[in-house]
Enzyme design. Structure first.
Site, PDB file in Angstrom:
ATOM      1  N   SER A   1      21.548  34.794   5.106  1.00  0.00           N
ATOM      2  CA  SER A   1      21.779  36.141   4.572  1.00  0.00           C
ATOM      3  C   SER A   1      20.885  36.485   3.379  1.00  0.00           C
ATOM      4  CB  SER A   1      23.253  36.314   4.193  1.00  0.00           C
ATOM      5  OG  SER A   1      24.039  36.322   5.354  1.00  0.00           O
TER       6      SER A   1
ATOM      7  N   THR B   1      31.196  34.182   4.573  1.00  0.00           N
ATOM      8  CA  THR B   1      31.129  33.379   5.777  1.00  0.00           C
ATOM      9  C   THR B   1      32.245  32.342   5.709  1.00  0.00           C
ATOM     10  OG1 THR B   1      29.654  32.040   7.143  1.00  0.00           O
ATOM     11  CG2 THR B   1      29.301  31.879   4.782  1.00  0.00           C
TER      12      THR B   1
ATOM     13  N   LYS C   1      36.691  34.332   5.573  1.00  0.00           N
ATOM     14  CA  LYS C   1      36.865  35.642   6.218  1.00  0.00           C
ATOM     15  C   LYS C   1      38.334  36.063   6.334  1.00  0.00           C
ATOM     16  CE  LYS C   1      32.609  35.486   8.918  1.00  0.00           C
ATOM     17  NZ  LYS C   1      32.032  35.752  10.235  1.00  0.00           N
TER      18      LYS C   1
ATOM     19  N   ASP D   1      30.760  42.556  12.438  1.00  0.00           N
ATOM     20  CA  ASP D   1      30.398  41.784  13.643  1.00  0.00           C
ATOM     21  C   ASP D   1      30.441  42.637  14.918  1.00  0.00           C
ATOM     22  OD1 ASP D   1      29.988  39.465  12.239  1.00  0.00           O
ATOM     23  OD2 ASP D   1      32.006  38.669  12.573  1.00  0.00           O
TER      24      ASP D   1
ATOM     25  N   ALA E   1      35.479  31.481  22.958  1.00  0.00           N
ATOM     26  CA  ALA E   1      36.671  32.117  22.364  1.00  0.00           C
ATOM     27  C   ALA E   1      36.772  31.762  20.887  1.00  0.00           C
ATOM     28  CB  ALA E   1      37.933  31.679  23.112  1.00  0.00           C
ATOM     29  N   GLY E   2      35.615  31.554  20.247  1.00  0.00           N
ATOM     30  CA  GLY E   2      35.596  31.247  18.816  1.00  0.00           C
ATOM     31  C   GLY E   2      35.562  32.520  17.988  1.00  0.00           C
ATOM     32  N   GLY E   3      35.089  32.388  16.739  1.00  0.00           N
ATOM     33  CA  GLY E   3      35.091  33.515  15.810  1.00  0.00           C
ATOM     34  C   GLY E   3      34.255  34.686  16.309  1.00  0.00           C
TER      35      GLY E   3
ATOM     36  N   TYR F   1      20.139  33.211  18.486  1.00  0.00           N
ATOM     37  CA  TYR F   1      18.784  33.754  18.251  1.00  0.00           C
ATOM     38  C   TYR F   1      17.763  32.651  17.989  1.00  0.00           C
ATOM     39  CZ  TYR F   1      20.241  33.140  13.403  1.00  0.00           C
ATOM     40  OH  TYR F   1      20.716  32.609  12.239  1.00  0.00           O
TER      41      TYR F   1
ATOM     42  N   GLY G   1      20.182  36.974  20.416  1.00  0.00           N
ATOM     43  CA  GLY G   1      21.063  37.391  19.314  1.00  0.00           C
ATOM     44  C   GLY G   1      20.351  37.941  18.086  1.00  0.00           C
TER      45      GLY G   1
HETATM   46  P1  NAP Z   1      32.851  28.852  16.983  1.00  0.00           P
HETATM   47  O1  NAP Z   1      33.937  29.659  16.396  1.00  0.00           O
HETATM   48  O2  NAP Z   1      32.676  27.436  16.534  1.00  0.00           O
HETATM   49  O3  NAP Z   1      33.037  28.854  18.598  1.00  0.00           O
HETATM   50  C1  NAP Z   1      32.245  28.008  19.401  1.00  0.00           C
HETATM   51  C2  NAP Z   1      32.522  28.322  20.858  1.00  0.00           C
HETATM   52  O4  NAP Z   1      31.618  27.513  21.647  1.00  0.00           O
HETATM   53  C3  NAP Z   1      33.948  27.969  21.311  1.00  0.00           C
HETATM   54  O5  NAP Z   1      34.354  28.898  22.277  1.00  0.00           O
HETATM   55  C4  NAP Z   1      33.750  26.578  21.926  1.00  0.00           C
HETATM   56  O6  NAP Z   1      34.699  26.254  22.923  1.00  0.00           O
HETATM   57  C5  NAP Z   1      32.390  26.744  22.582  1.00  0.00           C
HETATM   58  N1  NAP Z   1      31.751  25.453  22.801  1.00  0.00           N
HETATM   59  C6  NAP Z   1      31.214  24.626  21.882  1.00  0.00           C
HETATM   60  N2  NAP Z   1      30.717  23.526  22.471  1.00  0.00           N
HETATM   61  C7  NAP Z   1      30.971  23.652  23.806  1.00  0.00           C
HETATM   62  C8  NAP Z   1      30.704  22.836  24.954  1.00  0.00           C
HETATM   63  N3  NAP Z   1      30.083  21.666  24.841  1.00  0.00           N
HETATM   64  N4  NAP Z   1      31.081  23.300  26.172  1.00  0.00           N
HETATM   65  C9  NAP Z   1      31.708  24.502  26.299  1.00  0.00           C
HETATM   66  N5  NAP Z   1      31.997  25.310  25.243  1.00  0.00           N
HETATM   67  C10 NAP Z   1      31.622  24.887  24.016  1.00  0.00           C
HETATM   68  O7  NAP Z   1      31.412  29.528  16.743  1.00  0.00           O
HETATM   69  P2  NAP Z   1      31.098  31.080  16.527  1.00  0.00           P
HETATM   70  O8  NAP Z   1      31.035  31.368  15.086  1.00  0.00           O
HETATM   71  O9  NAP Z   1      31.993  31.879  17.385  1.00  0.00           O
HETATM   72  O10 NAP Z   1      29.583  31.157  17.063  1.00  0.00           O
HETATM   73  C11 NAP Z   1      29.300  30.984  18.439  1.00  0.00           C
HETATM   74  C12 NAP Z   1      27.799  31.170  18.676  1.00  0.00           C
HETATM   75  O11 NAP Z   1      27.411  32.507  18.361  1.00  0.00           O
HETATM   76  C13 NAP Z   1      26.931  30.261  17.797  1.00  0.00           C
HETATM   77  O12 NAP Z   1      25.851  29.784  18.576  1.00  0.00           O
HETATM   78  C14 NAP Z   1      26.419  31.183  16.728  1.00  0.00           C
HETATM   79  O13 NAP Z   1      25.139  30.795  16.234  1.00  0.00           O
HETATM   80  C15 NAP Z   1      26.302  32.501  17.486  1.00  0.00           C
HETATM   81  N6  NAP Z   1      26.418  33.658  16.579  1.00  0.00           N
HETATM   82  C16 NAP Z   1      25.322  34.472  16.432  1.00  0.00           C
HETATM   83  C17 NAP Z   1      25.397  35.560  15.590  1.00  0.00           C
HETATM   84  C18 NAP Z   1      24.204  36.455  15.434  1.00  0.00           C
HETATM   85  O14 NAP Z   1      24.109  37.146  14.416  1.00  0.00           O
HETATM   86  N7  NAP Z   1      23.300  36.505  16.386  1.00  0.00           N
HETATM   87  C19 NAP Z   1      26.583  35.843  14.914  1.00  0.00           C
HETATM   88  C20 NAP Z   1      27.684  34.992  15.076  1.00  0.00           C
HETATM   89  C21 NAP Z   1      27.584  33.893  15.920  1.00  0.00           C
HETATM   90  P3  NAP Z   1      36.096  25.527  22.533  1.00  0.00           P
HETATM   91  O15 NAP Z   1      37.011  26.611  22.056  1.00  0.00           O
HETATM   92  O16 NAP Z   1      36.527  24.893  23.789  1.00  0.00           O
HETATM   93  O17 NAP Z   1      35.758  24.534  21.450  1.00  0.00           O
END
Ligand code: NAP
Length: 300
Positions: free
Chosen positions: A37, A82, A86, A122, A147-149, A243, A264
């Site tokens: 950021s 972050t 949040k 977001d 299904a994460g954040g 990204y 992304g």
């Molecule tokens: P998070 O809350 O940690 O969620 C991670 C997700 O990935 C969960 O659904 C998890 O499943 C799944 N996952 C992880 N390892 C896996 C595997 N080996 N097989 C299947 N599923 C798996 O992370 P987040 O903050 O939501 O971010 C998710 C992604 O979005 C990241 O790559 C992040 O860099 C990207 N992102 C990009 C931006 C942007 O500005 N472009 C913004 C936010 C996030 P489980 O629930 O089963 O663990």
């Protein structure tokens, strides 16, 4: 030798241009040192000629109330938040925007006249990034992976924007069920993450959004199987929130099959622009700052 010492003692170039009236902004987190950021926001601030400075501020878990007091006292104009702040910020706000309430999370705080205003950029950042690519989710059937954040904000926003239905497909299905239960509109459906489920769902999908960390730089996780892409209708688009790398294996496979493939970077820039709009009250054309942000990310 003297030259070498002078070089080492030189302050970072950005600090040399800070005026005494510069308004302070920052990102808080625990940990926060990895945050992009400051790089992104300072690049936009410089490109737009704004008198602001954006810093990186570690705030320990559980210390948001103390930080808010400090930030008000020190005259901060606002800050981004972050992990893990949040949710903790929610009850500390004097007012919340609709998305912060809907997602149960605040990622942008504006401090004005002794009050704290909480926003979440977001979902809107994602919708703006889609629109920039000519993708409009109203009426669409979406296959959302994860299904994460990030998935929570994207799924709820897609439903709010009129997506016909969003299948939330996650390795841990219980988390998908919990996410879907929070949708006030009843447009989110939990789904399995196995090959058969993905293939079956893909057949009626207009848009795939990867919100998992699979394929992200620095992690070893990768999709075990891309055959579900073969079941997509030809005009379906595939969006990856990742990204870095700029082209994940998912996007490479989708593009190879002739699908529109979007990474992304747009989301990253759009949500940063939205935050800066909240902080400054000015409208920003993302096209004007995109080059500066991409150059800063490449250099930094
Ligand atoms: P998070 O809350 O940690 O969620 C991670 C997700 O990935 C969960 O659904 C998890 O499943 C799944 N996952 C992880 N390892 C896996 C595997 N080996 N097989 C299947 N599923 C798996 O992370 P987040 O903050 O939501 O971010 C998710 C992604 O979005 C990241 O790559 C992040 O860099 C990207 N992102 C990009 C931006 C942007 O500005 N472009 C913004 C936010 C996030 P489980 O629930 O089963 O663990």
């Amino acid at each position: 030798m003297r030259e070498e010492r002078a070089k080492r003692a030189a302050p970072p170039a950005a600090l040399l241009r800070v005026s005494n009236r510069a308004k302070k902004l920052c990102v808080i987190g625990d940990p926060v040192e990895h945050s992009k950021s400051p790089l992104i926001q300072n690049a936009m601030i410089e490109a737009l000629g704004l008198d602001y400075l954006y810093l990186c501020q570690p705030v320990p878990r559980g210390a948001c109330a103390r930080w808010l007091e400090c930030a008000q006292f020190a005259g901060y104009a606002g800050f981004n938040a972050t992990m893990p702040h949040k949710q903790e910020l929610l009850p500390l706000m004097d007012a919340l925007d609709g998305d912060a309430s809907l997602f149960g999370a605040v990622n942008t705080v504006c401090l004005r006249d002794g009050k704290a205003y909480g926003y979440n950029t977001d979902g809107e950042g994602f919708i703006r990034a889609l629109a920039a690519e000519g993708i409009f989710p109203a009426g669409m059937s979406v296959l959302l992976l994860g299904a994460g954040g990030a998935a929570k904000a994207v799924a709820l926003k897609l439903a709010q924007q009129g997506a016909r239905r969003v299948f939330v497909s996650n390795r841990t299905e219980e988390k998908a069920r919990q996410l879907c239960a929070q949708d006030p509109l009843g447009r989110l459906y939990p789904a399995g993450f196995d090959r058969e489920s993905l293939r079956a769902l893909a057949a009626g999908t207009d848009l795939v959004v990867n919100c998992t960390s699979l394929g992200m730089e620095g992690t070893r996780g990768q999709f075990e199987d891309f055959s579900f892409l073969g079941a997509l209708p030809q005009d379906a688009a595939v969006v990856d929130l990742i990204y870095a790398p700029a082209e994940t294996e998912l996007l490479r496979q989708a593009a190879r099959r002739g699908h529109k493939a979007v990474n992304g970077m747009g989301l990253l820039i759009q949500q940063a622009v939205l935050s800066l709009e909240h902080f400054t009250g000015i409208q920003i054309d993302p096209v004007c700052v995109q080059g500066a942000v991409e150059a800063a990310l490449k250099a930094g």
